[in-house]
Motif scaffolding. Structure first.
Motif, short mmCIF file in Angstrom:
data_model
loop_
_atom_site.label_atom_id
_atom_site.label_comp_id
_atom_site.label_asym_id
_atom_site.label_seq_id
_atom_site.Cartn_x
_atom_site.Cartn_y
_atom_site.Cartn_z
N ALA A 130 0.84 -1.20 0.00
CA ALA A 130 0.00 0.00 0.00
C ALA A 130 0.87 1.25 0.00
N ASN A 133 -1.04 6.21 2.26
CA ASN A 133 -2.24 6.01 3.08
C ASN A 133 -3.35 5.29 2.32
N ASP A 134 -2.96 4.24 1.64
CA ASP A 134 -3.88 3.37 0.89
C ASP A 134 -4.50 4.04 -0.33
N VAL A 137 -3.24 0.56 -3.70
CA VAL A 137 -3.04 -0.72 -3.02
C VAL A 137 -2.89 -1.82 -4.06
N TRP A 139 -2.64 -5.92 -4.45
CA TRP A 139 -2.95 -7.18 -3.77
C TRP A 139 -2.48 -8.33 -4.66
N SER A 230 2.75 2.82 2.78
CA SER A 230 2.01 3.12 3.99
C SER A 230 2.45 2.18 5.09
#
Length: 231
Positions: A130, A133-134, A137, A139, A230
Motif C-alpha cells: 500500500a 495512506n492506501d 493498493v 494485492w 504506507s
C-alpha cells in the motif's frame, strides 16, 4: 493447460495457428467474429487471446477496448497493419503484443508461451503493498490493484510493470531493464515500447498523469517508482 482463443475471420489462418498451439499442448477455441469473442472471454475460460484486427462485425481494436473494461486476459493482436502508429494504438488499447501478417506460426507460438510464462500465478505471490495512506493498493495474491478504494483494470503487462516498480521503490530502471523484465528477453521491438505501457499505467494510477507522483521519468535513462509505502 492454458486455453487460447483464436479470433480471425479466415478459417485457414485459425486452423494453422490452432494446430501449432495444440502441438505445444494448448487447448484452443476459435471464433470468426468480435461479438462471439467477447462472449467467450466473458465466459471466463480463456487464458490468452490472439485477435485479428479485421473482423466482419466489429474492429479488433473495439474488441480489445471492450475486453479491457472487464478482463485483464493477455491479448496478442494479429494484423496486416505495419506502421508504428498502428502498433502504438494497439498497445494504447491494452494489447500485450503485436504480430504483423504474414507471420511465422512458430514465432507466434513462442510469443504465446512467453506471455503466459510472464503471467504465471507464482510470480504474483506477495504481501499486500500500500502507498500514500492506501491511495494505491496492490494485492498480488488476488492479482488486483485498487486506487482510492476502487478496483482498477490493468493488462498483464501493466500489472507486471507496476509490481516490478513497486517492489523496488526509488530504484531507477532503464528502459532495457523494464523491457526484459516485463516484455521478455526475446522481445524484438523498440525499447521505447515500454514508454507506451508506462503512459497507459499512469492514466490509471496517477491523479494527474502529467504530474506523476508514483512513476517518474528519469531523463535519458528510464523510470523510477517514488511512492512511499504506507505503514
Amino acid at each position: 493447460m492454458k486455453t487460447i482463443l483464436i479470433v480471425d475471420d479466415e478459417e485457414k489462418i485459425r486452423e494453422v495457428v490452432a494446430s501449432y498451439l495444440q502441438m505445444e499442448g494448448y487447448p484452443t477455441i476459435q471464433s470468426g467474429t468480435g461479438q462471439q469473442a467477447l462472449e467467450l472471454v466473458r465466459g471466463g475460460n480463456v487464458d490468452l487471446l490472439i485477435l485479428d484486427l479485421m473482423l466482419p462485425d466489429m474492429s479488433g481494436e473495439d474488441v480489445c477496448k471492450a475486453i479491457r473494461q472487464f478482463s485483464p486476459v493477455p491479448v496478442i493482436m494479429l494484423t496486416a497493419k505495419v506502421s508504428e502508429d498502428d502498433r502504438v494504438q494497439g498497445l494504447t488499447l491494452g494489447a500485450d503484443d503485436y504480430v504483423v501478417k504474414p507471420f511465422s506460426p512458430r514465432e507466434l507460438t513462442a510469443r504465446v508461451k512467453a506471455i503466459l510464462r510472464r503471467t504465471q500465478e507464482d510470480t504474483l505471490l506477495a504481501e499486500i503493498i500500500a502507498f500514500h495512506n492506501d491511495d494505491l493498493v496492490i494485492w498480488p495474491q488476488k492479482h488486483e490493484v485498487y486506487k482510492i478504494g476502487k478496483r482498477i483494470s490493468l493488462t498483464p503487462n501493466e500489472y507486471k510493470l507496476l509490481l516490478i516498480l513497486a517492489h523496488h521503490p526509488n530504484r531507477t530502471f532503464t528502459r532495457e531493464d523494464l523491457v526484459e523484465k516485463v516484455l521478455g528477453f526475446d522481445f524484438e521491438g523498440d525499447n521505447r515500447s515500454i514508454d507506451q505501457h508506462v503512459k497507459n499505467l499512469r492514466q490509471k494510477i496517477e491523479a494527474d498523469p502529467r504530474k506523476p507522483q508514483y512513476i517518474v521519468t528519469v531523463f535519458s535513462v528510464g523510470y523510477r517508482f517514488t511512492g512511499g509505502e504506507s505503514s
